[in-house]
Design a protein around this motif. Sequence first.
Motif: not given
Length: 226
Positions: A65-66, A71-74, A83-87, A115-119
């Motif tokens: 998720w972005h 907030r988060y969005s696809r 769309r961000v890269a898949a987890f 289902d998401t990662a922030l790097i």
Amino acid sequence: MNALIPRPPMEIAPGAVHVPGWLSLDQQRELVVACREWATGPVPIRYTRLPRGGVMSVRTVCVGWHWQPYRYSRTADDVNGRRVAAFPGWLAGLGRRALVEAYGDPAACDGYAPDTALINFYDGESRMGMHQDKDERSGAPVVSLTIGDSCLFRFGNTETRAKPYTDVELASGDLFVFGGPSRFAYHGVPKVYPGTGDPATGLASGRLNITMRVTGLPSEGPPGEG
């Protein structure tokens, strides 16, 4: 660089556990390679602009998720609309193993499906103010991994950005998990220590912080949902 004398795991607060040196050097190198790939797109790494016009001093790229404040969005509508890269499943597996290690309980990972990662990438001047990770609709634990330069990590309480808090040094390979009563504790990074990382990780300078979360959002939905 990891200490020559192993440091034992430590519970910083109820549900918040620091596990020094959890990642092997090979695992760190693999994560650096993956982070470099994610940083190039489909949504590239960037400095995040805050609603009041400020810009964060860390650079961020997301998978699954972005995230943008707050907030988060696809799709990354504030960057390039893609769309961000898949987890990846292997990263979810690493997150589950992290929970088992931190809590010393094989059942700790039951039902845990990040289902998401922030790097976040920190250079020597980057900082992160005290904040809560509260944009998720889930109270599942946050799994945080450090690669590269050490930092001063400030872990506080759930009520205020001020004291009481505990300062912890996070070094390359360290794991930090916070869930349960500490899931919504304020935390931040007031200082990075340049030159303390091991170039053998594949990261010549700076600090990578990978935080895995469960958004609690529908697995699929209209673009921009969240």
